[in-house]
Design a protein around this motif. Structure first.
Motif, PDB file in Angstrom:
ATOM      1  N   ASP A 275       0.846   1.006  -9.936  1.00 35.76           N
ATOM      2  CA  ASP A 275       1.302  -0.281 -10.633  1.00 35.76           C
ATOM      3  C   ASP A 275       0.489  -1.230  -9.998  1.00 35.76           C
ATOM      4  OD1 ASP A 275       3.174   1.320 -12.051  1.00 35.76           O
ATOM      5  OD2 ASP A 275       4.621   0.592 -10.931  1.00 35.76           O
ATOM      6  N   ASP A 276      -0.559  -1.542 -11.112  1.00 35.54           N
ATOM      7  CA  ASP A 276      -1.439  -3.057 -10.631  1.00 35.54           C
ATOM      8  C   ASP A 276      -1.926  -2.818  -9.268  1.00 35.54           C
ATOM      9  OD1 ASP A 276      -0.582  -4.351 -13.054  1.00 35.54           O
ATOM     10  OD2 ASP A 276       1.260  -4.899 -12.230  1.00 35.54           O
ATOM     11  N   SER A 277      -2.212  -1.823  -8.964  1.00 31.10           N
ATOM     12  CA  SER A 277      -2.854  -1.865  -7.496  1.00 31.10           C
ATOM     13  C   SER A 277      -4.179  -1.134  -7.469  1.00 31.10           C
ATOM     14  CB  SER A 277      -1.930  -0.663  -6.518  1.00 31.10           C
ATOM     15  OG  SER A 277      -0.656  -1.375  -6.451  1.00 31.10           O
ATOM     16  N   GLY A 278      -4.791  -0.820  -8.601  1.00 28.57           N
ATOM     17  CA  GLY A 278      -5.969  -0.681  -8.681  1.00 28.57           C
ATOM     18  C   GLY A 278      -6.400   0.742  -8.822  1.00 28.57           C
ATOM     19  N   LEU A 279      -7.735   1.566  -8.393  1.00 30.54           N
ATOM     20  CA  LEU A 279      -7.567   2.970  -8.222  1.00 30.54           C
ATOM     21  C   LEU A 279      -7.594   3.575  -7.081  1.00 30.54           C
ATOM     22  CD1 LEU A 279      -8.870   4.945 -10.307  1.00 30.54           C
ATOM     23  CD2 LEU A 279     -11.055   4.490  -9.471  1.00 30.54           C
ATOM     24  N   PHE A 280      -7.046   4.648  -6.791  1.00 30.19           N
ATOM     25  CA  PHE A 280      -6.706   5.358  -5.804  1.00 30.19           C
ATOM     26  C   PHE A 280      -7.292   6.664  -5.820  1.00 30.19           C
ATOM     27  CE2 PHE A 280      -3.084   2.601  -5.745  1.00 30.19           C
ATOM     28  CZ  PHE A 280      -2.914   2.202  -4.384  1.00 30.19           C
ATOM     29  N   LEU A 281      -7.946   7.107  -4.773  1.00 30.70           N
ATOM     30  CA  LEU A 281      -8.591   8.396  -4.418  1.00 30.70           C
ATOM     31  C   LEU A 281      -8.112   9.175  -3.282  1.00 30.70           C
ATOM     32  CD1 LEU A 281     -12.691   8.924  -4.449  1.00 30.70           C
ATOM     33  CD2 LEU A 281     -11.094   9.799  -2.678  1.00 30.70           C
ATOM     34  N   ILE A 282      -7.675  10.504  -3.763  1.00 31.64           N
ATOM     35  CA  ILE A 282      -6.909  11.288  -2.685  1.00 31.64           C
ATOM     36  C   ILE A 282      -7.779  12.577  -2.423  1.00 31.64           C
ATOM     37  CG2 ILE A 282      -4.749  12.463  -2.338  1.00 31.64           C
ATOM     38  CD1 ILE A 282      -3.308  10.662  -4.280  1.00 31.64           C
ATOM     39  N   PHE A 287      -7.003  19.426   7.674  1.00 35.89           N
ATOM     40  CA  PHE A 287      -5.767  19.595   7.498  1.00 35.89           C
ATOM     41  C   PHE A 287      -5.080  18.288   7.100  1.00 35.89           C
ATOM     42  CE2 PHE A 287      -6.562  23.117  10.671  1.00 35.89           C
ATOM     43  CZ  PHE A 287      -6.873  24.026   9.715  1.00 35.89           C
ATOM     44  N   HIS A 288      -5.702  17.421   6.788  1.00 37.21           N
ATOM     45  CA  HIS A 288      -5.100  15.992   6.548  1.00 37.21           C
ATOM     46  C   HIS A 288      -5.533  15.657   5.112  1.00 37.21           C
ATOM     47  CE1 HIS A 288      -5.850  15.690  10.848  1.00 37.21           C
ATOM     48  NE2 HIS A 288      -4.983  14.515  10.605  1.00 37.21           N
ATOM     49  N   LEU A 289      -4.539  14.646   4.667  1.00 34.91           N
ATOM     50  CA  LEU A 289      -4.621  14.118   3.098  1.00 34.91           C
ATOM     51  C   LEU A 289      -4.966  12.804   3.315  1.00 34.91           C
ATOM     52  CD1 LEU A 289      -1.988  15.254   0.636  1.00 34.91           C
ATOM     53  CD2 LEU A 289      -4.558  15.541   0.370  1.00 34.91           C
ATOM     54  N   SER A 290      -6.228  12.070   2.706  1.00 36.90           N
ATOM     55  CA  SER A 290      -6.511  10.882   2.965  1.00 36.90           C
ATOM     56  C   SER A 290      -6.495  10.183   1.789  1.00 36.90           C
ATOM     57  CB  SER A 290      -7.931  10.680   3.518  1.00 36.90           C
ATOM     58  OG  SER A 290      -8.065  11.362   4.623  1.00 36.90           O
ATOM     59  N   ASP A 298     -14.421 -10.742  -4.820  1.00 40.83           N
ATOM     60  CA  ASP A 298     -14.965 -11.719  -5.597  1.00 40.83           C
ATOM     61  C   ASP A 298     -16.239 -11.930  -6.248  1.00 40.83           C
ATOM     62  OD1 ASP A 298     -12.228 -12.496  -5.021  1.00 40.83           O
ATOM     63  OD2 ASP A 298     -12.805 -14.119  -3.455  1.00 40.83           O
ATOM     64  N   ASN A 299     -17.180 -10.995  -5.586  1.00 41.61           N
ATOM     65  CA  ASN A 299     -18.503 -11.266  -6.092  1.00 41.61           C
ATOM     66  C   ASN A 299     -18.770  -9.887  -6.863  1.00 41.61           C
ATOM     67  OD1 ASN A 299     -19.323 -13.134  -4.433  1.00 41.61           O
ATOM     68  ND2 ASN A 299     -19.342 -12.047  -2.632  1.00 41.61           N
ATOM     69  N   GLY A 300     -17.601  -9.089  -7.168  1.00 42.64           N
ATOM     70  CA  GLY A 300     -17.852  -7.895  -8.146  1.00 42.64           C
ATOM     71  C   GLY A 300     -18.358  -6.402  -7.460  1.00 42.64           C
ATOM     72  N   GLU A 301     -18.302  -6.694  -6.248  1.00 38.32           N
ATOM     73  CA  GLU A 301     -18.926  -5.813  -5.234  1.00 38.32           C
ATOM     74  C   GLU A 301     -17.563  -4.518  -5.061  1.00 38.32           C
ATOM     75  OE1 GLU A 301     -21.890  -4.957  -4.603  1.00 38.32           O
ATOM     76  OE2 GLU A 301     -22.586  -6.969  -5.487  1.00 38.32           O
ATOM     77  N   ASP A 302     -17.919  -3.290  -4.904  1.00 39.34           N
ATOM     78  CA  ASP A 302     -17.047  -2.362  -4.839  1.00 39.34           C
ATOM     79  C   ASP A 302     -16.541  -2.326  -3.506  1.00 39.34           C
ATOM     80  OD1 ASP A 302     -17.141  -1.023  -7.456  1.00 39.34           O
ATOM     81  OD2 ASP A 302     -19.131  -0.274  -6.713  1.00 39.34           O
ATOM     82  N   ARG A 303     -15.231  -2.122  -3.187  1.00 35.73           N
ATOM     83  CA  ARG A 303     -14.610  -2.063  -1.797  1.00 35.73           C
ATOM     84  C   ARG A 303     -13.550  -1.162  -1.652  1.00 35.73           C
ATOM     85  NH1 ARG A 303     -10.093  -4.463   0.368  1.00 35.73           N
ATOM     86  NH2 ARG A 303      -9.776  -5.849  -1.707  1.00 35.73           N
ATOM     87  N   TRP A 304     -13.853   0.019  -0.825  1.00 34.99           N
ATOM     88  CA  TRP A 304     -13.040   0.990  -0.575  1.00 34.99           C
ATOM     89  C   TRP A 304     -12.209   0.828   0.769  1.00 34.99           C
ATOM     90  CZ3 TRP A 304     -11.575   4.852  -3.940  1.00 34.99           C
ATOM     91  CH2 TRP A 304     -12.730   5.078  -5.117  1.00 34.99           C
ATOM     92  N   GLU A 305     -10.706   1.115   0.991  1.00 33.26           N
ATOM     93  CA  GLU A 305     -10.100   0.971   1.880  1.00 33.26           C
ATOM     94  C   GLU A 305      -9.207   2.162   2.123  1.00 33.26           C
ATOM     95  OE1 GLU A 305      -6.554  -1.964   3.826  1.00 33.26           O
ATOM     96  OE2 GLU A 305      -7.400  -2.376   1.826  1.00 33.26           O
ATOM     97  N   LEU A 306      -9.292   2.869   3.448  1.00 30.09           N
ATOM     98  CA  LEU A 306      -8.388   3.909   3.680  1.00 30.09           C
ATOM     99  C   LEU A 306      -7.183   3.204   3.889  1.00 30.09           C
ATOM    100  CD1 LEU A 306      -8.369   6.756   4.268  1.00 30.09           C
ATOM    101  CD2 LEU A 306      -8.530   6.425   6.772  1.00 30.09           C
ATOM    102  N   VAL A 307      -6.103   3.683   2.968  1.00 34.40           N
ATOM    103  CA  VAL A 307      -4.441   3.266   3.176  1.00 34.40           C
ATOM    104  C   VAL A 307      -3.927   4.260   3.824  1.00 34.40           C
ATOM    105  CG1 VAL A 307      -5.089   1.341   1.402  1.00 34.40           C
ATOM    106  CG2 VAL A 307      -4.332   3.830   0.758  1.00 34.40           C
ATOM    107  N   ASP A 308      -4.073   5.318   3.888  1.00 32.61           N
ATOM    108  CA  ASP A 308      -3.186   6.434   4.536  1.00 32.61           C
ATOM    109  C   ASP A 308      -3.805   7.766   4.906  1.00 32.61           C
ATOM    110  OD1 ASP A 308      -0.853   7.449   5.311  1.00 32.61           O
ATOM    111  OD2 ASP A 308       0.262   7.687   3.487  1.00 32.61           O
ATOM    112  N   ARG A 309      -3.648   8.367   5.760  1.00 31.77           N
ATOM    113  CA  ARG A 309      -4.122   9.645   6.266  1.00 31.77           C
ATOM    114  C   ARG A 309      -2.984  10.418   7.220  1.00 31.77           C
ATOM    115  NH1 ARG A 309      -7.099  11.871  10.641  1.00 31.77           N
ATOM    116  NH2 ARG A 309      -8.807  13.324   9.963  1.00 31.77           N
ATOM    117  N   PHE A 310      -2.548  11.611   6.853  1.00 31.81           N
ATOM    118  CA  PHE A 310      -1.782  12.352   7.506  1.00 31.81           C
ATOM    119  C   PHE A 310      -1.997  13.908   7.276  1.00 31.81           C
ATOM    120  CE2 PHE A 310      -0.001  11.489   3.308  1.00 31.81           C
ATOM    121  CZ  PHE A 310       0.191  12.893   2.890  1.00 31.81           C
TER     122      PHE A 310
END
Length: 391
Positions: A275-282, A287-290, A298-310
Motif C-alpha cells: 500500500d503506497d510503498s512503490g514496487l517490490f521485487l522478490i 537459500f535466502h529470499l531477498s 527527487d531527480n527521477g532516478e531509479d533507486r533500489w533498496e534491499l529491505v529484507d533478506r532471510f
C-alpha cells in the motif's frame, strides 16, 4: 467477541440494556463492534442491521482500521500444471468461518478445461483449452451464482489467438485485472530488437475503450516477455535480461520507461506491491529470499533498496534450490517451488512463517500459481437516501 472496557463497565453497572443503549447512541463505541468481526464478509452482514450500521461499516477511515487489524487472508491457491494442462485448487485457510467459502473455490461450477490467466480480489480470468481455439471468461469462485462471464476481444486482436502467462514469442497477448475494481486491461506487446510497442485496451468484459499505443527503445535487444503486472494503473512488463518496462496508461502523456533490476538479482524474481510503498521485487538468493523496494528519487532516478533478506528453512534443511512462483496481491505471501522434491512452500513475509504442501508439481519452471485471497474492500448494499432513517 471481547467488548471494550467502556462496554464492560456499562454492562456491570446498569445491565445489558443500558450498555446496548449507550452503544447505539455513541458512534465511537458502535465502531468497536464491527472492528472485532475478523472477516470482511461479516462487515456486510453487520451493515444489513440498519443504515446507521451501514454508514459505520462502509466509512473509509473505519475500513483502514479494519484492514490494519485484519489483513487479507489466503483461502488457497490454484496451480497451473503446464505439462499436464491441469489446474488444481489447494485449500490453505483453516478458519471455520471461511470453510464454506473455501469449499466453493474450486472449478465445480465451470468447465474443467481452462487455464488461469490472472487472479485478483476473488476473481479469475480463464482461458479455455486448447489455446488455439478457446475463448476467454471471467469467474468469481466465491460467488458461483454469478456464473461464467464471456469476454470478447477487440476484432483486431483475434488473429493473435493466444493468451499465456509465459509466452516467449515476439508478440503476445495478456489479459489482466485492473487493480481492485471491475475493470480489465488487455495488452498486446510486440518486441523487435530494441523496439517495444504496446497496445493497451481498458474496459469491461464486453466493451473496450480506444486503444492506447505506446512505443519505445530498449537499452539492449530483448527477445521475450516473462510476465506482466498492474499496480495503481501502471503496467509493468518483465522482460528477459533483467529489465522491467513500465507504462502509466492513464497519464495525459504516454511514456514507456525502463527500469533495470538490481545487479545482484538474476532472472528468477517476481514483482509485488504494498500500500503506497512503490514496487517490490522478490527473488531467490541461494537459500535466502531477498526483498527489494523500488522508488524514484527527487531527480527521477531509479533507486533500489534491499529491505529484507532471510533464510528459507525448508530449502536449507532439504538442501534444495527453489523457484519463486507467485506473490499474493497484497504482497504478504510468496509461493516457492522446491526443485528436487517438487513441493510448494508458502512464506508469510510479515512473520516469516513457512508452510509446506506436499503437492507434486509437474515441470517446475512452467508451473504457475495464483493465490486466492479474501475480497477487499467488501461490497456493501446501496444506501437509499430517499428513505434515510436508521432502521
Amino acid at each position: 467477541m471481547d467488548l471494550p472496557d467502556e462496554l464492560l463497565h456499562l454492562r456491570g453497572r446498569r445491565g445489558g440494556e443500558a450498555a446496548m443503549a449507550a452503544v447505539i447512541g455513541d458512534d465511537d463505541l458502535l465502531r468497536e463492534i464491527p472492528l472485532r468481526l475478523g472477516f470482511p464478509a461479516f462487515l456486510v452482514h453487520a451493515a444489513l442491521v440498519s443504515k446507521r450500521w451501514l454508514r459505520v461499516a462502509a466509512d473509509t477511515v473505519f475500513l483502514r482500521r479494519f484492514r490494519d487489524r485484519h489483513p487479507p487472508r489466503i483461502l488457497g491457491f490454484y496451480v497451473n500444471h503446464c505439462s499436464t494442462l491441469r489446474t488444481v485448487f489447494v485449500s490453505v485457510s483453516e478458519a471455520r468461518e471461511l470453510r464454506y467459502a473455501v469449499n466453493r473455490a474450486g472449478f465445480h461450477h465451470c468447465n474443467q478445461s481452462v487455464r488461469i490467466a490472472d487472479s485478483r480480489n476473488g476473481r479469475l480470468l480463464l482461458r479455455s483449452l486448447p489455446f488455439g481455439c478457446g475463448g476467454y471468461t471471467m469467474f468469481s469462485p466465491l460467488c458461483p451464482a454469478r456464473g461464467v462471464l464471456p469476454i470478447r476481444l477487440p476484432p483486431e486482436l483475434l488473429h493473435i489467438g493466444r493468451l499465456s502467462p509465459l509466452d516467449y514469442s515476439s508478440q503476445c497477448l495478456y489479459l489482466l485485472f485492473r487493480d481492485n475494481n471491475d475493470g480489465i486491461v488487455l495488452v498486446s506487446v510486440r518486441l523487435s530488437g530494441r523496439k517495444l510497442s504496446a497496445r493497451v485496451y481498458v474496459g469491461q468484459s464486453d466493451a473496450w475503450g480506444e486503444a492506447i499505443l505506446a512505443e519505445g527503445e530498449l537499452p539492449v535487444p530483448l527477445k521475450f516477455v516473462r510476465s506482466m503486472m498492474i499496480v495503481n494503473d501502471k503496467l509493468y512488463i518483465v522482460l528477459d535480461n533483467c529489465y522491467i518496462c513500465g507504462l502509466d496508461f492513464v497519464a495525459p502523456r504516454l511514456r514507456l520507461f525502463v527500469v533495470k533490476v538490481p545487479d545482484k538479482v538474476g532472472a528468477d524474481f517476481k514483482l509485488s506491491h504494498g500500500d503506497d510503498s512503490g514496487l517490490f521485487l522478490i527473488h531467490r538468493d541461494r537459500f535466502h529470499l531477498s526483498v527489494w523496494n523500488h522508488q524514484m528519487d527527487d531527480n527521477g532516478e531509479d533507486r533500489w533498496e534491499l529491505v529484507d533478506r532471510f533464510v528459507v528453512r525448508a530449502a536449507q534443511d532439504r538442501h534444495e534450490r527453489f523457484r519463486v512462483c507467485a506473490v499474493s496481491e497484497d504482497g504478504g505471501f510468496v509461493f516457492l517451488c522446491l526443485w528436487t522434491s517438487r513441493t510448494i512452500i508458502s512464506v508469510d513475509l510479515r512473520s516469516r512463517k513457512e508452510t509446506t504442501y506436499e503437492i507434486k508439481v509437474q515441470g517446475i519452471y512452467f508451473t504457475t500459481i495464483f493465490p486466492l485471497m479474501t475480497i477487499w474492500p467488501p461490497t456493501f448494499p446501496t444506501l437509499n437516501d430517499e428513505d434515510d432513517h436508521d432502521e
